[in-house]
Design a protein around this motif. Structure first.
Motif, mmCIF file in Angstrom:
data_model
loop_
_atom_site.group_PDB
_atom_site.id
_atom_site.type_symbol
_atom_site.label_atom_id
_atom_site.label_comp_id
_atom_site.label_asym_id
_atom_site.label_seq_id
_atom_site.Cartn_x
_atom_site.Cartn_y
_atom_site.Cartn_z
ATOM 1 N N THR A 117 0.665 -11.190 -47.001
ATOM 2 C CA THR A 117 0.567 -11.545 -45.591
ATOM 3 C C THR A 117 -0.496 -10.683 -44.928
ATOM 4 O O THR A 117 -0.478 -9.462 -45.052
ATOM 5 C CB THR A 117 1.913 -11.323 -44.871
ATOM 6 O OG1 THR A 117 2.915 -12.097 -45.516
ATOM 7 C CG2 THR A 117 1.810 -11.751 -43.413
ATOM 8 N N TRP A 138 1.914 -13.203 -39.369
ATOM 9 C CA TRP A 138 1.727 -12.116 -38.403
ATOM 10 C C TRP A 138 0.525 -12.353 -37.504
ATOM 11 O O TRP A 138 0.509 -11.955 -36.347
ATOM 12 C CB TRP A 138 1.531 -10.808 -39.175
ATOM 13 C CG TRP A 138 2.828 -10.229 -39.618
ATOM 14 C CD1 TRP A 138 3.452 -10.437 -40.802
ATOM 15 C CD2 TRP A 138 3.677 -9.384 -38.851
ATOM 16 N NE1 TRP A 138 4.637 -9.757 -40.823
ATOM 17 C CE2 TRP A 138 4.798 -9.093 -39.639
ATOM 18 C CE3 TRP A 138 3.591 -8.835 -37.581
ATOM 19 C CZ2 TRP A 138 5.830 -8.285 -39.201
ATOM 20 C CZ3 TRP A 138 4.615 -8.020 -37.139
ATOM 21 C CH2 TRP A 138 5.708 -7.761 -37.942
ATOM 22 N N PHE A 168 8.489 -12.885 -36.837
ATOM 23 C CA PHE A 168 8.793 -13.498 -38.117
ATOM 24 C C PHE A 168 9.491 -14.836 -37.984
ATOM 25 O O PHE A 168 10.390 -15.171 -38.741
ATOM 26 C CB PHE A 168 9.638 -12.539 -38.953
ATOM 27 C CG PHE A 168 8.895 -11.309 -39.335
ATOM 28 C CD1 PHE A 168 7.939 -11.350 -40.325
ATOM 29 C CD2 PHE A 168 9.108 -10.128 -38.660
ATOM 30 C CE1 PHE A 168 7.221 -10.215 -40.668
ATOM 31 C CE2 PHE A 168 8.395 -8.992 -38.995
ATOM 32 C CZ PHE A 168 7.455 -9.032 -39.998
ATOM 33 N N PRO A 223 9.426 -7.790 -32.611
ATOM 34 C CA PRO A 223 9.989 -8.163 -33.911
ATOM 35 C C PRO A 223 10.791 -9.455 -33.912
ATOM 36 O O PRO A 223 10.892 -10.125 -34.928
ATOM 37 C CB PRO A 223 10.875 -6.959 -34.273
ATOM 38 C CG PRO A 223 11.199 -6.321 -32.960
ATOM 39 C CD PRO A 223 9.970 -6.512 -32.121
ATOM 40 N N SER A 257 3.184 -5.982 -45.443
ATOM 41 C CA SER A 257 4.511 -6.566 -45.628
ATOM 42 C C SER A 257 5.293 -6.477 -44.321
ATOM 43 O O SER A 257 4.886 -5.791 -43.379
ATOM 44 C CB SER A 257 5.262 -5.796 -46.718
ATOM 45 O OG SER A 257 5.455 -4.440 -46.314
ATOM 46 N N GLU A 258 6.425 -7.155 -44.251
ATOM 47 C CA GLU A 258 7.279 -7.064 -43.067
ATOM 48 C C GLU A 258 7.719 -5.616 -42.852
ATOM 49 O O GLU A 258 7.718 -5.109 -41.731
ATOM 50 C CB GLU A 258 8.496 -7.982 -43.218
ATOM 51 C CG GLU A 258 8.162 -9.463 -43.217
ATOM 52 C CD GLU A 258 9.408 -10.325 -43.204
ATOM 53 O OE1 GLU A 258 10.507 -9.781 -42.935
ATOM 54 O OE2 GLU A 258 9.297 -11.529 -43.452
#
Length: 323
Positions: free
Chosen positions: A249, A301, A295, A291, A265-266
């Motif tokens: 991502t 993102w 997602f 947040p 990454s998240e």
């Protein structure tokens, strides 16, 4: 459900400014969003809309003299991955910065099936990924040369220094095919004879051959940023630049003065609140981290960090799904 298209056509345009102005007017009235570039050498675009809007656009472009044979790569999306419509005039529709490059003199076009057959034949060849380093980083064909370059116009110098034997069979590919149209001409002009390009690029290959022998995912130039290629191999091949864990991502740094595009990454995004470094976290020009919205399903993102993210989210939330 919406449709996203990617296309180009090297067909001479005598009055690019006039063409672009009329083209933008048509697209705006149609309600299309995307990025379209026009030059004296032709048109290059990617756009999104409803299936009806996209079909009307295809019919319109193909009705224009010289663009009757325009090919489109299409994909479905649950939202339109563009914030607005851009239609601009450029010196080149894809910038190689080399004079006298005529795409009509390019390499042999291999269909996805022919490309796969060459890969599986055991034949000796060299394969070149004709994309920027941040694209090949998250996905590429097995065994391909991946030049560590940030711009397409850096490829001519790379080629001069790559020491690729002139008697080698050359395979080259890019996202949708346009960069190969020019780079294949350059290679032939510099003495390579057996030059071959993947017709329709990675996106066409993904549709026709389900991405066989492709590792990772494909970078695209819209808000999705990344799309799958090989359904049998979806594991990330890149790593989060914050945590070091596998990820594919991309994020634009939340510090607007930086705005670096990096793999994240998240977990990494939460840890650094969307920033690429601790220094950027301290910036007074940092976008707020949200947040709960960052997602949402199928959104990347990049959508969040775009300046118009909230407006688009509110609009999409208020619009019933058409899927």
């Amino acid at each position: 459900m919406y449709e996203v298209i990617l296309y180009y056509n090297f067909s001479p345009v005598s009055e690019p400014e006039k063409f672009a102005k009329q083209h933008k007017k048509f697209c705006k009235e149609l309600g299309l969003k995307g990025r379209i570039y026009v030059s004296s050498e032709g048109i290059n675009g990617t756009a999104g809309g409803t299936k009806e809007q996209i079909q009307q656009y295809k019919d319109h472009l193909r009705s224009l003299p010289g663009f009757e044979d325009t090919e489109f790569k299409s994909d479905e999306a649950d939202y339109i991955p563009f914030a607005k419509l851009i239609c601009k005039v450029r010196e080149e529709i894809v910038a190689l910065h080399v004079d006298g490059v005529d795409p009509k003199e390019g390499g042999n076009h291999l269909s996805p099936a022919e490309w796969r057959n060459v890969m599986e034949s055991g034949e000796d060849y060299v394969m070149i990924d004709v994309r920027n380093n941040y694209e090949s980083k998250i996905g590429h064909f097995k065994g391909a040369l991946k030049p560590d370059l940030e711009n397409f116009y850096d490829f001519p110098q790379w080629l001069d220094e790559a020491n690729i034997p002139k008697d080698k069979k050359v395979l080259m590919y890019c996202t949708g095919g346009i960069r190969c149209e020019k780079f294949s001409v350059l290679m032939k002009d510099k003495g390579w004879d057996d030059v071959n390009q993947l017709h329709g690029g990675i996106l066409n290959y993904a549709k026709e051959e389900e991405g066989a022998h492709f590792e990772g995912k494909c970078f695209v130039f819209d808000d999705r940023l990344v799309v799958p290629v090989n359904p049998k191999d979806l594991a990330p091949i890149a790593h989060c630049e914050i945590t070091g864990k596998p990820a594919d991502t991309y994020v634009n740094c939340a510090n607007m003065e930086c705005n670096k595009l990096f793999v994240c990454s998240e977990e990494g995004a939460f840890q650094m609140e969307g920033c690429c470094s601790e220094e950027c976290m301290k910036s007074e020009y940092r976008r707020p981290f949200d947040p709960e919205n960052a997602f949402r399903p199928f959104r990347k993102w990049y959508n969040y960090f775009g300046e118009d993210f909230k407006a688009r989210n509110e609009a999409s939330a208020a619009t019933p799904s058409k899927s």
